[in-house]
Motif scaffolding. Structure first.
Motif, short mmCIF file in Angstrom:
data_model
loop_
_atom_site.label_atom_id
_atom_site.label_comp_id
_atom_site.label_asym_id
_atom_site.label_seq_id
_atom_site.Cartn_x
_atom_site.Cartn_y
_atom_site.Cartn_z
N UNK A 114 19.29 38.99 31.67
CA UNK A 114 20.23 38.29 32.53
C UNK A 114 20.43 39.13 33.78
N UNK A 115 20.46 38.47 34.93
CA UNK A 115 20.52 39.18 36.19
C UNK A 115 21.95 39.24 36.75
N UNK A 116 22.30 40.42 37.26
CA UNK A 116 23.53 40.59 38.03
C UNK A 116 23.19 40.32 39.49
N UNK A 117 24.11 39.87 40.30
CA UNK A 117 25.48 39.54 39.94
C UNK A 117 25.53 38.29 39.06
N UNK A 118 26.58 38.21 38.28
CA UNK A 118 26.74 37.12 37.32
C UNK A 118 27.12 35.84 38.07
N UNK A 119 26.29 34.82 37.91
CA UNK A 119 26.57 33.49 38.46
C UNK A 119 26.93 32.62 37.26
N UNK A 120 28.07 31.97 37.31
CA UNK A 120 28.62 31.28 36.14
C UNK A 120 27.62 30.32 35.50
N UNK A 121 27.01 29.45 36.28
CA UNK A 121 26.12 28.44 35.69
C UNK A 121 24.92 29.06 35.00
N UNK A 122 24.26 30.01 35.65
CA UNK A 122 23.08 30.62 35.02
C UNK A 122 23.50 31.49 33.83
N UNK A 123 24.66 32.13 33.90
CA UNK A 123 25.16 32.91 32.77
C UNK A 123 25.37 32.00 31.57
N UNK A 124 25.98 30.83 31.79
CA UNK A 124 26.23 29.90 30.70
C UNK A 124 24.92 29.41 30.09
N UNK A 125 23.96 29.06 30.93
CA UNK A 125 22.66 28.60 30.43
C UNK A 125 21.97 29.70 29.63
N UNK A 126 21.99 30.91 30.15
CA UNK A 126 21.36 32.03 29.44
C UNK A 126 22.06 32.33 28.12
N UNK A 127 23.38 32.24 28.13
CA UNK A 127 24.12 32.52 26.90
C UNK A 127 23.80 31.47 25.83
N UNK A 128 23.68 30.21 26.24
CA UNK A 128 23.30 29.15 25.30
C UNK A 128 21.90 29.43 24.72
N UNK A 129 20.99 29.88 25.57
CA UNK A 129 19.65 30.24 25.09
C UNK A 129 19.72 31.42 24.13
N UNK A 130 20.54 32.39 24.49
CA UNK A 130 20.68 33.58 23.65
C UNK A 130 21.13 33.21 22.24
N UNK A 131 22.14 32.36 22.14
CA UNK A 131 22.65 31.94 20.84
C UNK A 131 21.84 30.81 20.21
N UNK A 132 20.86 30.34 20.96
CA UNK A 132 20.00 29.24 20.49
C UNK A 132 20.83 28.01 20.16
N UNK A 133 21.71 27.65 21.11
CA UNK A 133 22.56 26.47 20.97
C UNK A 133 22.05 25.41 21.94
N UNK A 134 21.92 24.20 21.43
CA UNK A 134 21.58 23.07 22.29
C UNK A 134 20.17 22.95 22.66
#
Length: 125
Positions: free
Chosen positions: A105-125
């Motif tokens: 995940x790249x800084x600076x944290x952008x909300x939308x991309x952070x949310x998408x990456x987090x969903x991928x990380x947890x393998x949700x959706x």
């Protein structure tokens, strides 16, 4: 089932920001979530040692007392199932360490991309 998350970053604002995004997102998905926080490698080791395995960790790559790679290696010894994300402003610098992480995940944290990456990380959706 409650998801157990560890955020490791030496900047408290980043931890608070990431926690807020995750808690809001998980609330919308109706998934319980517990977030632990560490701002050093030493504190991350302590939390890893004294808890059940985490579902996911978001780890800053540059910490005052070491690197995110050290934490990733340590976490993998406890559980191969924990999903690991590296958080860095310089992802290309860590190309050789990609095998330790499920996601970068790249800084600076952008909300939308952070949310998408987090969903991928947890393998949700």
């Amino acid at each position: 089932m409650t998801k157990k998350i560890l955020i490791v970053d030496d900047v408290n604002f980043n931890i608070e920001f990431e926690s807020k995004i995750i808690l809001n997102m998980m609330s919308e998905l109706k998934i319980d979530c517990n977030i632990d926080e560490a701002n050093t490698v030493e504190k991350a080791y302590e939390l890893i040692d004294n808890s059940d395995p985490y579902d996911a960790m978001i780890i800053d790559m540059n910490l005052p007392d070491g690197t995110g790679v050290e934490i990733a290696k340590y976490a993998r010894k406890k559980s191969e199932e924990t999903r690991l994300a590296a958080l860095t402003i310089y992802p290309n610098e860590y190309a050789k360490e990609r095998s330790y992480f499920d996601l970068f995940m790249k800084k600076p944290i952008m909300v939308q991309s952070f949310m998408q990456n987090f969903m991928r990380l947890l393998q949700i959706g």
